[in-house]
Write a protein that holds these residues in place. Structure first.
Motif, short mmCIF file in Angstrom:
data_model
loop_
_atom_site.label_atom_id
_atom_site.label_comp_id
_atom_site.label_asym_id
_atom_site.label_seq_id
_atom_site.Cartn_x
_atom_site.Cartn_y
_atom_site.Cartn_z
N ARG A 10 80.36 -83.87 -63.33
CA ARG A 10 79.27 -84.25 -62.44
C ARG A 10 79.01 -85.76 -62.51
NH1 ARG A 10 73.99 -80.86 -63.41
NH2 ARG A 10 75.66 -79.33 -63.74
N ILE A 11 79.05 -86.29 -63.74
CA ILE A 11 78.83 -87.73 -63.93
C ILE A 11 79.94 -88.53 -63.24
CG2 ILE A 11 78.74 -89.57 -65.64
CD1 ILE A 11 77.43 -87.55 -67.53
N VAL A 12 81.20 -88.13 -63.47
CA VAL A 12 82.33 -88.83 -62.86
C VAL A 12 82.27 -88.73 -61.34
CG1 VAL A 12 84.85 -88.83 -62.62
CG2 VAL A 12 83.82 -88.55 -64.87
N PHE A 13 81.91 -87.56 -60.82
CA PHE A 13 81.82 -87.37 -59.37
C PHE A 13 80.78 -88.30 -58.77
CE2 PHE A 13 79.83 -85.39 -55.69
CZ PHE A 13 80.92 -85.14 -54.88
N MET A 14 79.62 -88.38 -59.39
CA MET A 14 78.55 -89.22 -58.84
C MET A 14 78.93 -90.70 -58.89
SD MET A 14 74.96 -87.40 -59.99
CE MET A 14 75.32 -87.49 -61.75
N PHE A 15 79.51 -91.14 -60.01
CA PHE A 15 79.92 -92.54 -60.09
C PHE A 15 81.06 -92.84 -59.12
CE2 PHE A 15 77.60 -92.74 -64.12
CZ PHE A 15 77.04 -93.99 -64.01
N SER A 16 81.99 -91.90 -58.94
CA SER A 16 83.10 -92.10 -57.99
C SER A 16 82.56 -92.22 -56.57
CB SER A 16 84.08 -90.93 -58.07
OG SER A 16 84.64 -90.84 -59.36
N ALA A 17 81.61 -91.36 -56.21
CA ALA A 17 81.01 -91.44 -54.88
C ALA A 17 80.33 -92.78 -54.68
CB ALA A 17 80.01 -90.29 -54.71
N ILE A 19 81.11 -95.62 -56.14
CA ILE A 19 82.13 -96.66 -56.01
C ILE A 19 82.75 -96.63 -54.61
CG2 ILE A 19 84.43 -97.34 -56.80
CD1 ILE A 19 83.56 -96.51 -59.61
N PHE A 20 83.09 -95.44 -54.11
CA PHE A 20 83.69 -95.33 -52.78
C PHE A 20 82.73 -95.81 -51.71
CE2 PHE A 20 86.94 -92.40 -54.54
CZ PHE A 20 88.06 -92.97 -53.95
N LEU A 21 81.47 -95.48 -51.84
CA LEU A 21 80.50 -95.96 -50.86
C LEU A 21 80.39 -97.48 -50.90
CD1 LEU A 21 77.66 -93.29 -51.23
CD2 LEU A 21 79.21 -93.59 -49.28
N THR A 22 80.41 -98.03 -52.10
CA THR A 22 80.34 -99.49 -52.23
C THR A 22 81.55 -100.15 -51.61
OG1 THR A 22 79.08 -99.24 -54.28
CG2 THR A 22 80.11 -101.38 -53.88
N LEU A 182 88.55 -98.95 -60.66
CA LEU A 182 87.20 -98.92 -61.19
C LEU A 182 86.82 -97.52 -61.70
CD1 LEU A 182 85.25 -101.16 -58.63
CD2 LEU A 182 85.79 -101.70 -61.01
N ILE A 183 87.24 -96.50 -60.90
CA ILE A 183 86.95 -95.12 -61.31
C ILE A 183 87.65 -94.80 -62.63
CG2 ILE A 183 87.37 -92.70 -60.73
CD1 ILE A 183 86.91 -93.48 -57.79
N PHE A 184 88.91 -95.23 -62.74
CA PHE A 184 89.65 -94.97 -63.98
C PHE A 184 88.98 -95.66 -65.16
CE2 PHE A 184 92.83 -96.26 -67.12
CZ PHE A 184 93.33 -95.01 -67.48
N VAL A 185 88.66 -96.95 -64.98
CA VAL A 185 88.00 -97.69 -66.07
C VAL A 185 86.65 -97.07 -66.38
CG1 VAL A 185 87.02 -99.91 -66.74
CG2 VAL A 185 89.22 -99.83 -65.55
N LEU A 186 85.91 -96.74 -65.31
CA LEU A 186 84.59 -96.14 -65.52
C LEU A 186 84.73 -94.78 -66.21
CD1 LEU A 186 81.55 -96.29 -64.98
CD2 LEU A 186 81.96 -95.20 -62.78
N TRP A 187 85.72 -93.99 -65.73
CA TRP A 187 85.94 -92.67 -66.34
C TRP A 187 86.28 -92.83 -67.82
CZ3 TRP A 187 90.40 -90.77 -68.64
CH2 TRP A 187 90.38 -89.41 -68.97
N TRP A 188 87.08 -93.83 -68.15
CA TRP A 188 87.48 -94.04 -69.55
C TRP A 188 86.27 -94.39 -70.40
CZ3 TRP A 188 87.48 -98.02 -73.14
CH2 TRP A 188 88.30 -97.83 -74.26
N PHE A 189 85.43 -95.31 -69.85
CA PHE A 189 84.24 -95.70 -70.61
C PHE A 189 83.26 -94.53 -70.72
CE2 PHE A 189 85.49 -100.17 -69.90
CZ PHE A 189 85.23 -100.67 -71.17
N ILE A 190 83.07 -93.81 -69.60
CA ILE A 190 82.13 -92.68 -69.63
C ILE A 190 82.62 -91.61 -70.60
CG2 ILE A 190 81.21 -90.76 -68.28
CD1 ILE A 190 81.04 -92.64 -65.91
#
Length: 623
Positions: A10-17, A19-22, A182-190
């Protein structure tokens, strides 16, 4: 949908959304900026053409010069598809010059009027049947700051559109690539800072839920995550401590009876499912009540602690040791055969006997009953069979290990032992009663009569047969303590001095001490000790009042007083008559004697009087 996802997803999905919107917003803004730059380029081109036309027109005021300029520009610029000059005519605005000669003289389109009248620059993209994208530009034609017409320009914008499209594609590719990075880096950090610690906590919570040994978790992440891990460990430690306290006997440190019942059911179910065997040992410390009475409860508690530790040191690590209650222990032996269980039980018995032999006055031993599941009993009778086996061990000499499979053998021994003990018990009672009579000649048959009266009262009260028997035995032995009273006091004629009376009042305590060493007399000790207590609290030895005095003692007090009054005593040569003794009982009813016991005894006295009169009459008739 989000509720169906796990928290990390859920966390990864929300952050990915996000990032894509940005990225989409950045691409949209980039596209808008590029298109705006193209429009500004078109406008600047039109402004350049308009400036040139204005200059030529102001010099010559010749439409022909404007037409030549249009033709020249169209010839030089491949992108220019059409140029037209709109100016005022007799009716309205019309086309004064154009690279398309056919349109000269035609009325100007209405949509161009904002440029004619208000001096606005217009731009529009045209959709035509050709493959080439077109752009239409209209700019006002001014003279001395006054709008006198408009110049219309039709351009081929295919090249610019290609540039815009390529730039848009490039932005999309770069944007999507950047988004995934960004998603990959964010996913790794998260995952490292949040998801992995949460998964560790989840796994730790699952271990606690399943009852597995808990290993404190060490979380790596932010300070908040580390604090959460520490708080979780502390919480689990406190829960484990409370749980251990709830299943542990506070005195001995072994498990308690509640835990025993739960684990026993689990182990029986496991053995039944796997087709295996388990053994239950039921242990009881021999003569523990006597040990407590002689040595004190502190010593008794220490004995229980040592026995519990001895048991734990002589069982396997998988075995479960529990305190069942009082001086009883139960031991669950999972995956154990009957022969192995007997060996473990015998080791425990021997080690306890070795420990208990250190005290010659109060030796400590243990009796153990063994029952195997499913060989000796089923789920509902296993504890009962082990208890029966333990009882057989105690009744056949104690300090024994008896298996449930041996109970039939011990039944015959138990019968013979009971018969022997019963005879010994009766002989002991009679001997003690006779000892008092020998000591005090005036009490001849007194104990037998008190026993008779007391049992009659107890039976009339509807007490169980076993209780009636106890009262009768206590009546026989109530004065056994007089064997410790000096003869000079016991047989003194006349009133006793205060010192002598104080010594005489010790005989209930002396009797209690004499009888307390015999296990068979434990249930009647309080009757002997308190048979001189009074409901008004003026009795001895402890000045008990009313219901605090045991019922058996209250019964014996009435029977003892009545027979003493109607019997010859050293201090009273002439006994009281039955009527006088009854009056004394009534006078002391509720103060010296229990009123309910007195009320029940009076009809018994009447029956005895009738029996005595009838017997006397029969004797006269015979003579």
């Amino acid at each position: 949908m989000l509720q169906q996802l796990s928290l990390p997803n859920r966390i990864v999905f929300m952050f990915s959304a996000a990032i894509f919107l940005t990225i989409a917003a950045v691409i949209a803004y980039d596209t808008y900026s590029l298109q705006r730059a193209v429009k500004e380029t078109y406008v600047r081109q039109l402004e350049g053409i308009t400036t040139t036309i204005n200059g030529r027109y102001e010099e010559s005021h010749s439409i022909q010069d404007v037409q030549q300029t249009f033709d020249y520009i169209k010839h030089r610029e491949d992108k220019v598809l059409m140029l037209a000059l709109h100016g005022p005519s007799e009716k309205d605005y019309s086309i004064l010059a154009s690279t398309n000669r056919e349109k000269v003289g035609a009325a100007a389109p209405k949509e161009l009027q904002p440029s004619f009248k208000d001096g606005k620059t217009l731009i529009a993209y045209l959709n035509t049947s050709t493959d080439r994208p077109l752009v239409r530009l209209v700019a006002p034609l001014t003279e001395d700051g006054v709008t006198i017409g408009a110049i219309e320009l039709l351009l081929d914008s295919s090249e610019e559109q290609i540039i815009v499209q390529k730039q848009l594609q490039k932005s999309i590719v770069v944007g999507i690539t950047t988004a995934f990075l960004l998603i990959f880096v964010l996913w790794w950090f998260i995952r490292r800072l949040l998801v992995e610690p949460l998964l560790q906590l989840q796994q730790a919570a699952k271990q606690v839920e399943e009852g597995k040994p808990y290993i404190p978790t060490s979380l790596k992440g932010s300070q908040e995550i580390v604090q959460v891990g520490k708080a979780f460990n502390e919480m689990v430690n406190k829960l484990e401590l409370r749980y251990l306290e709830s299943i542990t006997d506070p005195l001995t440190g072994v498990y308690n009876s509640a835990y025993f019942k739960r684990v026993l059911n689990e182990e029986m179910a496991k053995a039944k499912k796997q087709g295996g065997s388990m053994v239950l040992l039921f242990c009881d410390v021999d003569n523990f009540k006597m040990l407590n009475d002689n040595e004190g409860h502190v010593y008794g508690d220490q004995v229980l602690k040592t026995i519990a530790e001895t048991i734990r040191n002589n069982v396997r690590s998988s075995d479960v040791v529990c305190r069942y209650g009082g001086e009883e222990f139960v031991i669950i032996l999972p995956d154990c055969s009957q022969s192995d269980g007997l060996k473990i039980a015998e080791d425990i018995r021997q080690m306890v006997a070795i420990y208990g032999s250190h005290s010659l006055l109060t030796p400590v031993t243990i009796s153990i009953g063994l029952a195997a599941f499913p060989k000796d009993a089923d789920e509902g009778t296993l504890v009962h069979m082990a208890d029966r086996a333990m009882y057989a061990a105690k009744t056949n000499g104690k300090n024994l290990v008896v298996s449930a499979s041996e109970l039939s053998h011990y039944k015959e021994q138990e019968y013979n032992r009971r018969r022997t003990n019963s005879n010994w018990h009766l002989n002991t009672i009679v001997s003690l009663a006779r000892a008092v009579e020998v000591k005090d000649s005036y009490t001849h048959s007194h104990s037998e009569m008190v026993s008779r009266y007391a049992s009659a009262i107890a039976s009339t009260m509807g007490l169980p047969d076993e209780e009636v028997k106890k009262v009768a035995v206590a009546g026989l032995l109530h004065d056994v303590g007089k064997v410790g009273i000096p003869d000079s006091i016991l047989n003194k004629e006349g009133k006793l001095t205060e010192e002598e009376y104080a010594i005489m009042k010790d005989h209930p305590v002396l009797g209690f001490n004499i009888l307390s060493s015999v296990e068979e007399f434990q249930d009647i000790l309080s009757y002997v000790l308190y048979h001189h207590e009074r409901p008004d609290g003026k009795g001895y030895p402890e000045q008990l009042r009313e219901e605090a005095i045991p019922l058996g003692a209250r019964i014996i007090a009435v029977a003892d007083a009545f027979h003493s009054m109607v019997s010859q005593r050293p201090y009273r040569k002439k006994p009281l008559t039955i009527e006088m003794a009854v009056q004394e009982l009534l006078r002391g009813r509720g103060s010296q004697f229990d009123k309910d016991v007195v009320d029940l005894f009076l009809p018994i006295i009447d029956e005895m009087k009738e029996e005595s009169s009838q017997s006397a009459k029969e004797d006269v008739d015979v003579k």
